[in-house]
Design an enzyme around this catalytic site. Sequence first.
Site, mmCIF file in Angstrom:
data_model
loop_
_atom_site.group_PDB
_atom_site.id
_atom_site.type_symbol
_atom_site.label_atom_id
_atom_site.label_comp_id
_atom_site.label_asym_id
_atom_site.label_seq_id
_atom_site.Cartn_x
_atom_site.Cartn_y
_atom_site.Cartn_z
ATOM 1 N N GLY A 206 0.846 -1.190 0.000
ATOM 2 C CA GLY A 206 0.000 0.000 0.000
ATOM 3 C C GLY A 206 0.879 1.236 0.000
ATOM 4 O O GLY A 206 2.037 1.176 0.466
ATOM 5 N N SER A 207 0.370 2.344 -0.540
ATOM 6 C CA SER A 207 1.192 3.554 -0.623
ATOM 7 C C SER A 207 0.333 4.812 -0.535
ATOM 8 O O SER A 207 0.715 5.870 -1.035
ATOM 9 C CB SER A 207 1.971 3.551 -1.934
ATOM 10 O OG SER A 207 1.042 3.462 -3.012
ATOM 11 N N TRP A 210 -1.981 6.812 4.810
ATOM 12 C CA TRP A 210 -1.632 6.104 6.044
ATOM 13 C C TRP A 210 -0.484 5.135 5.789
ATOM 14 O O TRP A 210 0.428 5.000 6.611
ATOM 15 C CB TRP A 210 -2.863 5.407 6.596
ATOM 16 C CG TRP A 210 -2.716 4.609 7.863
ATOM 17 C CD1 TRP A 210 -3.425 3.489 8.178
ATOM 18 C CD2 TRP A 210 -1.879 4.867 9.016
ATOM 19 N NE1 TRP A 210 -3.074 3.027 9.429
ATOM 20 C CE2 TRP A 210 -2.131 3.858 9.961
ATOM 21 C CE3 TRP A 210 -0.929 5.829 9.323
ATOM 22 C CZ2 TRP A 210 -1.474 3.783 11.191
ATOM 23 C CZ3 TRP A 210 -0.256 5.761 10.551
ATOM 24 C CH2 TRP A 210 -0.540 4.763 11.458
ATOM 25 N N LYS A 319 -8.801 -0.464 7.425
ATOM 26 C CA LYS A 319 -10.046 -0.400 8.196
ATOM 27 C C LYS A 319 -11.208 -0.695 7.258
ATOM 28 O O LYS A 319 -11.461 0.080 6.336
ATOM 29 C CB LYS A 319 -10.177 0.987 8.844
ATOM 30 C CG LYS A 319 -9.110 1.200 9.929
ATOM 31 C CD LYS A 319 -9.112 2.585 10.526
ATOM 32 C CE LYS A 319 -8.058 2.681 11.646
ATOM 33 N NZ LYS A 319 -7.872 4.033 12.148
ATOM 34 N N ALA A 352 -3.263 10.306 9.247
ATOM 35 C CA ALA A 352 -1.933 10.139 8.663
ATOM 36 C C ALA A 352 -1.067 11.399 8.736
ATOM 37 O O ALA A 352 0.094 11.325 9.153
ATOM 38 C CB ALA A 352 -2.090 9.680 7.211
ATOM 39 N N LYS A 403 -16.195 2.703 12.943
ATOM 40 C CA LYS A 403 -16.171 4.146 13.262
ATOM 41 C C LYS A 403 -16.302 4.980 11.996
ATOM 42 O O LYS A 403 -16.699 6.140 12.044
ATOM 43 C CB LYS A 403 -14.945 4.514 14.092
ATOM 44 C CG LYS A 403 -13.591 4.247 13.447
ATOM 45 C CD LYS A 403 -13.081 5.368 12.593
ATOM 46 C CE LYS A 403 -11.921 4.903 11.750
ATOM 47 N NZ LYS A 403 -11.493 5.861 10.755
ATOM 48 N N ARG A 467 -11.323 12.034 6.874
ATOM 49 C CA ARG A 467 -11.777 12.284 5.503
ATOM 50 C C ARG A 467 -13.264 11.952 5.350
ATOM 51 O O ARG A 467 -13.980 12.607 4.598
ATOM 52 C CB ARG A 467 -10.949 11.435 4.530
ATOM 53 C CG ARG A 467 -9.475 11.754 4.606
ATOM 54 C CD ARG A 467 -8.625 10.755 3.860
ATOM 55 N NE ARG A 467 -8.728 9.406 4.410
ATOM 56 C CZ ARG A 467 -7.994 8.380 4.020
ATOM 57 N NH1 ARG A 467 -7.072 8.560 3.091
ATOM 58 N NH2 ARG A 467 -8.154 7.181 4.559
ATOM 59 N N ASN A 468 -13.730 10.920 6.060
ATOM 60 C CA ASN A 468 -15.151 10.563 5.980
ATOM 61 C C ASN A 468 -16.014 11.714 6.483
ATOM 62 O O ASN A 468 -17.048 12.035 5.914
ATOM 63 C CB ASN A 468 -15.421 9.298 6.806
ATOM 64 C CG ASN A 468 -14.890 8.058 6.110
ATOM 65 O OD1 ASN A 468 -15.454 7.608 5.123
ATOM 66 N ND2 ASN A 468 -13.780 7.527 6.613
HETATM 67 P P1 NAD Z 1 -5.420 6.420 0.613
HETATM 68 O O1 NAD Z 1 -6.894 6.455 0.699
HETATM 69 O O2 NAD Z 1 -4.667 7.637 1.014
HETATM 70 O O3 NAD Z 1 -4.962 6.090 -0.855
HETATM 71 C C1 NAD Z 1 -5.599 5.214 -1.729
HETATM 72 C C2 NAD Z 1 -4.604 4.155 -2.141
HETATM 73 O O4 NAD Z 1 -5.256 3.186 -2.954
HETATM 74 C C3 NAD Z 1 -3.432 4.699 -2.973
HETATM 75 O O5 NAD Z 1 -2.232 4.150 -2.499
HETATM 76 C C4 NAD Z 1 -3.713 4.174 -4.371
HETATM 77 O O6 NAD Z 1 -2.538 3.931 -5.096
HETATM 78 C C5 NAD Z 1 -4.403 2.876 -4.048
HETATM 79 N N1 NAD Z 1 -5.194 2.333 -5.135
HETATM 80 C C6 NAD Z 1 -5.983 2.985 -6.006
HETATM 81 N N2 NAD Z 1 -6.557 2.102 -6.860
HETATM 82 C C7 NAD Z 1 -6.135 0.886 -6.478
HETATM 83 C C8 NAD Z 1 -6.397 -0.444 -6.942
HETATM 84 N N3 NAD Z 1 -7.210 -0.676 -7.955
HETATM 85 N N4 NAD Z 1 -5.783 -1.465 -6.297
HETATM 86 C C9 NAD Z 1 -4.983 -1.254 -5.245
HETATM 87 N N5 NAD Z 1 -4.690 -0.034 -4.769
HETATM 88 C C10 NAD Z 1 -5.266 1.011 -5.377
HETATM 89 O O7 NAD Z 1 -4.861 5.149 1.437
HETATM 90 P P2 NAD Z 1 -4.568 5.058 3.008
HETATM 91 O O8 NAD Z 1 -4.847 6.334 3.710
HETATM 92 O O9 NAD Z 1 -3.204 4.505 3.177
HETATM 93 O O10 NAD Z 1 -5.673 4.034 3.505
HETATM 94 C C11 NAD Z 1 -5.469 2.649 3.599
HETATM 95 C C12 NAD Z 1 -6.297 2.110 4.739
HETATM 96 O O11 NAD Z 1 -5.840 2.712 5.949
HETATM 97 C C13 NAD Z 1 -7.785 2.395 4.674
HETATM 98 O O12 NAD Z 1 -8.503 1.260 5.067
HETATM 99 C C14 NAD Z 1 -8.000 3.522 5.670
HETATM 100 O O13 NAD Z 1 -9.271 3.492 6.276
HETATM 101 C C15 NAD Z 1 -6.934 3.207 6.694
HETATM 102 N N6 NAD Z 1 -6.490 4.356 7.487
HETATM 103 C C16 NAD Z 1 -6.261 5.565 6.916
HETATM 104 C C17 NAD Z 1 -5.831 6.627 7.703
HETATM 105 C C18 NAD Z 1 -5.537 7.983 7.144
HETATM 106 O O14 NAD Z 1 -5.386 8.945 7.904
HETATM 107 N N7 NAD Z 1 -5.414 8.142 5.852
HETATM 108 C C19 NAD Z 1 -5.623 6.433 9.060
HETATM 109 C C20 NAD Z 1 -5.861 5.185 9.604
HETATM 110 C C21 NAD Z 1 -6.308 4.164 8.804
HETATM 111 P P1 13P Z 2 -10.599 8.793 7.563
HETATM 112 O O1 13P Z 2 -10.424 7.725 6.519
HETATM 113 O O2 13P Z 2 -12.017 9.198 7.797
HETATM 114 O O3 13P Z 2 -9.685 9.957 7.312
HETATM 115 O O4 13P Z 2 -10.117 8.162 8.963
HETATM 116 C C1 13P Z 2 -8.774 8.049 9.215
HETATM 117 C C2 13P Z 2 -8.568 7.154 10.380
HETATM 118 O O5 13P Z 2 -8.927 6.004 10.351
HETATM 119 C C3 13P Z 2 -7.936 7.765 11.560
HETATM 120 O O6 13P Z 2 -7.650 6.837 12.545
#
Ligand code: NAD
Ligand code: 13P
Length: 562
Positions: A206-207, A210, A319, A352, A403, A467-468
């Site tokens: 993943g990239s 987060w 998540k 993140a 959540k 973001r949600n």
């Molecule tokens: P993101 O939402 O910032 O980015 C989307 C990612 O999906 C990108 O890396 C993109 O390259 C990838 N992508 C797009 N199309 C794709 C495909 N067809 N196949 C595979 N990958 C594809 O990602 P994130 O923030 O790292 O979120 C990943 C998980 O972490 C989610 O479940 C999110 O709920 C959780 N999370 C996010 C945060 C946060 O603050 N961003 C915090 C905690 C948990």
């Molecule tokens: P959002 O995807 O709503 O930004 O939530 C990030 C998250 O899971 C923080 O812990």
Amino acid sequence: MGVKEQVEILTNKAMDGSLSLEQALDERLNIINCSPDDIKRFIKAHPPASRMAPGIKDLITSLQARGKAIYLISGGFRELTLPIAAYLGIPKENVFANRMNWQWDDETGMPTRLVGFDMSEPTAHNQGKPQAIARIRQRNPYNTVVMIGDGITDLEAVQTTGGADLFIGSGVVVERPAVAREADWYVYDYNDLLRTMQRYSVAMVGSGAWACAAVRMIAQNTQVDDAADEFVDDVRMWVYEEDFEGKKLTEVINTTHVNPKYFPEFDLGPNVVAVPNIVDAVADADLIVFCAPHQFMHNICKQLVGKIKPGAMAISLTKGMRVRPEGPQLISQMVRRLLGIDCCVLMGANIATDIGREQLSEAVIGYDNLDAAQLFQKIFQRPYFRVSLLPDPVGAEMCGTLKNIVALGAGMVDGLGLGPNSKAAVIRQGLVEMRAFSKALYPSVRDDTFMECCGIGDLVATCYGGRNRLVACEWTKAQLAGKPRTFEDLEAELLKGQKLQGVLTSNEVQEILKMRGWEGQYPLFTTVNRIINGYLPPKYAVDFVAGAKYHIRRPGTEDEEI
Ligand code: NAD
Ligand code: 13P
């Protein structure tokens, strides 16, 4: 005492097995015939540091830094062994050695003359070392005990049930052919052991935002070179390849060390290597971190079936959940099922960008396998990122998943222009439904998990800064302004490629609620789902009890009453 040669002959006979240990000890003491002052003089003249084989101290220090317990089991005497143990950092309660028996002066109360040794210690006899190990095992639940030694009495440790599991013979000081022949592994230099100690290789799948914040912390930890260095410095990160301003995103990351699309403000570290091929990214990994949006995880796992290194362990930061005809499946369950490897989860209030800015944040690692969780804790823990261990992986992952639905409700409250009281009502009801739903699906989920940073902590952070919340807020404002927009449209505009999890999760959870006839018991979840699907206006976000009871007409179906 000037009797080195005579004593050495006896020691060698005992160690190559031609003289019993008891007899050798007895005869040696007779020859040595020392006083307590002789021992003190000897230790002063020959301090432990002057008598160490090269590499042994570093070997012990690095094993201890990796959490391995070290014992010293010696057929020598305690009086002489303890200073060595102290120098090597081995606690004295971990020392097994023989005790000298002294004649005591009644007048001074001091020992004067050596009169023998204590035969009750296991180390006074042949077979004493496996006995000592059996005692250690009785007191500690060790899975694996490894004996390192150079004598026949050391080798006995693996030749008896209840002793050690593996014997490494040492030819560092003296090579004994009978021992070398039988050893599982034989070394002439302790640095060889130090060099071959396993270093875990970590891969990130993943990239996104987060994934980048997490890989940055991992890379900071794997880069440290100290005695405890358990990790290969480079961290391979699978990047879903795309073009960025005319160049491949992986190339941009590998030249600038920044992911300009998903985590633009932060340097990931020189030891993060972006890899476009997912199989190449994880092929050598011992520790695999999954952090992709949940809707892509099934496809990701399918590509990795049969491609994972044997013995690899995983952790999921994703998540979300998957709903199949046979029922729900958490992402960690999917990883376990498809890839056949252990999978912990890391969940918490972890926005993140705030973690990129190194602001204090907390997370838990939910685990079934404590060893794996402790290892993962080492790659994530930073001064600004506090990671604790929680033996409720399902509860933690359910919190992280659910959540996101509540955050949509909180965003609607903000979009409606309401204040903190209303938002608190949504958050409170959300927590109640998160707990009830998690326990209804998985009765082993623990109540106190909801009070952890993965429960109430993440809920608050996401409902204020996630973001949600943001997208639901703008979606609600657009509805109120009479210029409705879709979530997909707003996601693309506001998040610029980042993905929303809440809308999909709400639909997935609602499918379960409908299948089980539970919609009425989860008024907030149900109302939020009806609002995002256009069956109710956003104002019902704060009137969720009515929202869940309302008559709704689903296209192509009869009116439905809940
Ligand atoms: P993101 O939402 O910032 O980015 C989307 C990612 O999906 C990108 O890396 C993109 O390259 C990838 N992508 C797009 N199309 C794709 C495909 N067809 N196949 C595979 N990958 C594809 O990602 P994130 O923030 O790292 O979120 C990943 C998980 O972490 C989610 O479940 C999110 O709920 C959780 N999370 C996010 C945060 C946060 O603050 N961003 C915090 C905690 C948990
Ligand atoms: P959002 O995807 O709503 O930004 O939530 C990030 C998250 O899971 C923080 O812990």
